[in-house]
Design a protein around this motif. Structure first.
Motif, PDB file in Angstrom:
ATOM      1  N   ARG A 130      -0.961   7.729 -11.502  1.00 33.88           N
ATOM      2  CA  ARG A 130      -0.434   6.633 -10.679  1.00 33.88           C
ATOM      3  C   ARG A 130      -1.301   5.381 -10.813  1.00 33.88           C
ATOM      4  NH1 ARG A 130       1.772   8.335  -4.713  1.00 33.88           N
ATOM      5  NH2 ARG A 130       3.888   8.717  -5.384  1.00 33.88           N
TER       6      ARG A 130
ATOM      7  N   TYR B 184      -8.024 -13.641  -7.502  1.00 32.58           N
ATOM      8  CA  TYR B 184      -7.717 -12.547  -6.583  1.00 32.58           C
ATOM      9  C   TYR B 184      -7.214 -11.329  -7.363  1.00 32.58           C
ATOM     10  CZ  TYR B 184      -5.096  -9.728  -3.249  1.00 32.58           C
ATOM     11  OH  TYR B 184      -4.605  -8.685  -2.523  1.00 32.58           O
TER      12      TYR B 184
ATOM     13  N   PHE C 286       8.419  -4.719 -10.773  1.00 27.88           N
ATOM     14  CA  PHE C 286       7.122  -5.215 -10.300  1.00 27.88           C
ATOM     15  C   PHE C 286       6.460  -6.201 -11.272  1.00 27.88           C
ATOM     16  CE2 PHE C 286       2.492  -4.788 -10.146  1.00 27.88           C
ATOM     17  CZ  PHE C 286       2.236  -5.152  -8.833  1.00 27.88           C
TER      18      PHE C 286
ATOM     19  N   LEU D 119       5.618  -9.948  -9.922  1.00 31.15           N
ATOM     20  CA  LEU D 119       4.250 -10.399  -9.636  1.00 31.15           C
ATOM     21  C   LEU D 119       4.018 -11.848 -10.079  1.00 31.15           C
ATOM     22  CD1 LEU D 119       1.513  -9.209  -8.469  1.00 31.15           C
ATOM     23  CD2 LEU D 119       0.867  -8.883 -10.848  1.00 31.15           C
TER      24      LEU D 119
ATOM     25  N   ALA E 189       3.665 -15.156  -7.724  1.00 34.05           N
ATOM     26  CA  ALA E 189       2.426 -15.945  -7.866  1.00 34.05           C
ATOM     27  C   ALA E 189       2.718 -17.403  -8.188  1.00 34.05           C
ATOM     28  CB  ALA E 189       1.539 -15.333  -8.952  1.00 34.05           C
TER      29      ALA E 189
ATOM     30  N   ILE F  32      -0.783 -14.917  -4.075  1.00 37.01           N
ATOM     31  CA  ILE F  32      -0.494 -13.494  -3.848  1.00 37.01           C
ATOM     32  C   ILE F  32      -1.358 -12.935  -2.709  1.00 37.01           C
ATOM     33  CG2 ILE F  32      -0.800 -11.179  -4.857  1.00 37.01           C
ATOM     34  CD1 ILE F  32       1.565 -12.246  -6.123  1.00 37.01           C
ATOM     35  N   ALA F  33      -2.593 -13.376  -2.662  1.00 29.42           N
ATOM     36  CA  ALA F  33      -3.509 -12.870  -1.627  1.00 29.42           C
ATOM     37  C   ALA F  33      -2.999 -13.198  -0.226  1.00 29.42           C
ATOM     38  CB  ALA F  33      -4.908 -13.454  -1.824  1.00 29.42           C
TER      39      ALA F  33
ATOM     40  N   LEU G 176       2.826   0.150  -5.939  1.00 31.09           N
ATOM     41  CA  LEU G 176       2.171  -0.888  -6.757  1.00 31.09           C
ATOM     42  C   LEU G 176       1.716  -2.055  -5.882  1.00 31.09           C
ATOM     43  CD1 LEU G 176       4.749  -0.715  -9.677  1.00 31.09           C
ATOM     44  CD2 LEU G 176       2.456   0.275  -9.629  1.00 31.09           C
TER      45      LEU G 176
ATOM     46  N   LYS H 118      -1.431  -1.485  -4.087  1.00 26.06           N
ATOM     47  CA  LYS H 118      -2.684  -1.789  -4.796  1.00 26.06           C
ATOM     48  C   LYS H 118      -2.912  -3.304  -4.865  1.00 26.06           C
ATOM     49  CE  LYS H 118      -3.166   2.546  -5.847  1.00 26.06           C
ATOM     50  NZ  LYS H 118      -3.958   3.335  -4.895  1.00 26.06           N
ATOM     51  N   ALA H 119      -1.823  -4.047  -5.059  1.00 25.39           N
ATOM     52  CA  ALA H 119      -1.973  -5.500  -5.283  1.00 25.39           C
ATOM     53  C   ALA H 119      -2.266  -6.257  -3.985  1.00 25.39           C
ATOM     54  CB  ALA H 119      -0.705  -6.052  -5.935  1.00 25.39           C
ATOM     55  N   ILE H 120      -1.642  -5.820  -2.875  1.00 20.68           N
ATOM     56  CA  ILE H 120      -1.875  -6.506  -1.590  1.00 20.68           C
ATOM     57  C   ILE H 120      -2.173  -5.454  -0.510  1.00 20.68           C
ATOM     58  CG2 ILE H 120      -0.708  -8.728  -1.911  1.00 20.68           C
ATOM     59  CD1 ILE H 120       1.867  -7.436  -0.829  1.00 20.68           C
ATOM     60  N   PRO H 121      -3.340  -4.809  -0.648  1.00 17.78           N
ATOM     61  CA  PRO H 121      -3.647  -3.696   0.267  1.00 17.78           C
ATOM     62  C   PRO H 121      -3.769  -4.114   1.728  1.00 17.78           C
ATOM     63  CG  PRO H 121      -5.565  -4.277  -1.073  1.00 17.78           C
ATOM     64  CD  PRO H 121      -4.416  -5.048  -1.631  1.00 17.78           C
ATOM     65  N   HIS H 122      -3.955  -5.396   1.957  1.00 19.14           N
ATOM     66  CA  HIS H 122      -4.151  -5.899   3.327  1.00 19.14           C
ATOM     67  C   HIS H 122      -2.821  -6.120   4.049  1.00 19.14           C
ATOM     68  CE1 HIS H 122      -3.677  -9.098   0.373  1.00 19.14           C
ATOM     69  NE2 HIS H 122      -2.899  -9.639   1.293  1.00 19.14           N
TER      70      HIS H 122
ATOM     71  N   PHE I   9       6.591   6.871  -1.904  1.00 21.84           N
ATOM     72  CA  PHE I   9       6.400   5.890  -2.978  1.00 21.84           C
ATOM     73  C   PHE I   9       4.924   5.506  -3.116  1.00 21.84           C
ATOM     74  CE2 PHE I   9      10.989   4.519  -2.086  1.00 21.84           C
ATOM     75  CZ  PHE I   9      11.489   5.169  -3.191  1.00 21.84           C
ATOM     76  N   GLY I  10       4.098   5.905  -2.156  1.00 20.26           N
ATOM     77  CA  GLY I  10       2.668   5.569  -2.185  1.00 20.26           C
ATOM     78  C   GLY I  10       2.373   4.429  -1.233  1.00 20.26           C
TER      79      GLY I  10
END
Lengths: 202, 257
Positions: free
Chosen positions: A91, A112, B51, B55, B59, B64-65, B85, B88-92, B108-109
């Protein structure tokens, strides 16, 4: 070992599942060995002094059966952990790949996303190393099971010698020795197949 | 990935779709982004395969942040299978999605993103310039389903309601409603299961002041076409996979089969 780590995850999943399935067979054989040991103990008890040399042998065989079952359980647990780790690795690898593809099309570089990609690459590397550790551990356990099987075959040879002085009970004790020998040989063959499967993947 | 601004005021709405890099065998989807001064909101962000196109498109419109919120109208893979996905890219970020689907969507994670379950009656989300409404749309088509209404931009993001199946490269907006109807008909008659749910939704949506209705597939509706759509949908019989009890011929045919 390198070949294993370089293998595609889908191959690893299938091979690990195959190893687990093979080892379930080994577990059943180990049960048979314990049964043979119990049978041998009963015969030795009836034979009395004429089979006194047989008692420590049956104890050893019984212990070997139990230890083999314990090792198989351990292999299964480790294999499950390894599959979970491989799934995480896959993954993360997929996420990293898709992130890189997206980043390659950015109009301008994003500090970022660079940071996110760096963290993800480190996580992926850690997951990959964890898979390798699990594979090493799995292979070591398989070697240990093979060693046990080898010892059991040596013990069955000694059993045959002891059986020759057991008088009327010789045939019964030889039969026990044959059972253990066959079982140990079967275990060794299956485990060797598992080791080859892991070694030749990829 | 083509992206258009569909509203520009103190905050902005963008639609993303008609991805030229899309694999041929997957359905085309519309994704939406609301940019509001550092609090950016991504609606129905799409599937795994989308995705890598989404992305850079996102952007290009915002940092993105600063994508702080995600929304999933329901649980379908073309809506949100990219969750792992984005995780991971925007964990916040926080994901607003039906409470009903939490345990399912997390397949889906979703290890980093916070899942905020939308209650059955809906809820609001405060952005700096607008209070967005999550409007219940249960059984249209999913059993836990919401749309998003923006009372300032007068946009209703309507998920699968209003969706059309069209060849690649279709225009972004409906320009001839009558011509557009055949492209929507099967989708609504087959994918929408409940006439009762449909009529309940229409009654509530008629209370809203809508300039643009923005579905997840096909073209967007604007102006009078929104009302035309609601009238058309109201008259449409949905749930066609199950024959009606008052249509004995249909039942007989099914039994014969």
């Amino acid at each position: 070992m390198t070949a294993i780590v370089d293998a595609q995850p889908k191959d690893l999943f299938a091979s690990t599942a195959t190893v687990v399935a093979h080892l379930e067979g080994v577990r059943q054989i180990a049960n048979g060995i314990s049964l043979a040991a119990a049978n041998a103990k009963a015969v030795a008890a009836r034979a009395g002094n004429r089979a006194s040399g047989f008692v420590p042998i049956t104890n050893f065989i019984d212990e070997m059966g139990r230890e083999t079952r314990r090792l198989v359980d351990r292999v299964n647990q480790d294999a499950q952990r390894m599959v979970r780790g491989m799934l995480a690795e896959q993954r993360l690898g997929d996420a990293l790949d898709r992130l890189h593809k997206g980043m390659a099309r950015l109009e301008e570089r994003s500090a970022y996303l660079d940071g996110i990609a760096r963290d993800l690459a480190q996580e992926h590397q850690a997951a990959s190393e964890s898979t390798k550790r699990h594979l090493d551990s799995l292979c070591e356990l398989l070697v240990t099971i093979t060693d046990h099987a080898r010892a059991a075959r040596m013990m069955s040879t000694r059993s045959r010698v002891e059986a020759t002085i057991a008088g009327d009970y010789q045939t019964s004790l030889e039969s026990v020795a044959d059972t253990v020998d066959n079982a140990a040989e079967h275990i060794r063959d299956v485990v060797m197949k598992c080791r080859v499967l892991l070694r030749t993947m990829g | 990935m083509i992206h258009h601004e569909i509203y520009g005021g103190r905050h902005h709405w963008f639609v993303f779709g008609r991805d030229p890099d899309k694999l041929g065998h997957i359905i085309d989807t519309n994704q939406y982004l609301v940019c509001d001064r550092g609090a950016n909101f991504l609606l129905d962000p799409g599937g795994i395969e989308t995705f890598s196109s989404m992305l850079p498109a996102v952007a290009a419109r915002c940092d993105i942040a600063e994508v702080k919120y995600l929304f999933a109208s329901h649980q379908d893979p073309d809506i949100i299978s990219s969750l792992g996905l984005w995780d991971k890219a925007i964990p916040h970020a926080k994901l607003y999605a039906p409470w009903l689907w939490e345990g399912f969507l997390k397949h889906f994670g979703c290890h980093n993103i916070e899942y905020v379950g939308i209650p059955d009656e809906g809820m609001t989300l405060d952005l700096p310039s607008v209070k967005l409404q999550f409007v219940p749309a249960h059984y249209l088509h999913s059993s836990g389903n919401y749309h998003v209404y923006d009372p300032v931009a007068k946009i209703l993001m309507s998920g699968d309601v209003g969706a059309a199946l069209e060849p690649p490269g279709a225009p972004m907006f409906v320009d001839d409603f009558a011509e557009h109807v055949p492209k929507m008909e099967l989708f609504h008659r087959r994918w929408m299961p409940s006439n009762r749910a449909k009529n309940d939704w229409i009654a509530r949506v008629r209370q809203l002041d809508i300039d643009v209705m923005a579905p997840q597939h096909g073209r967007l509706f604007r102006g009078d076409d929104v009302k035309r759509f609601l009238d058309w949908f109201e008259a449409l019989e949905v749930g066609i996979a199950i024959p009606r009890e008052d249509e004995p011929e249909a039942l007989d045919e099914q039994e014969a089969a």
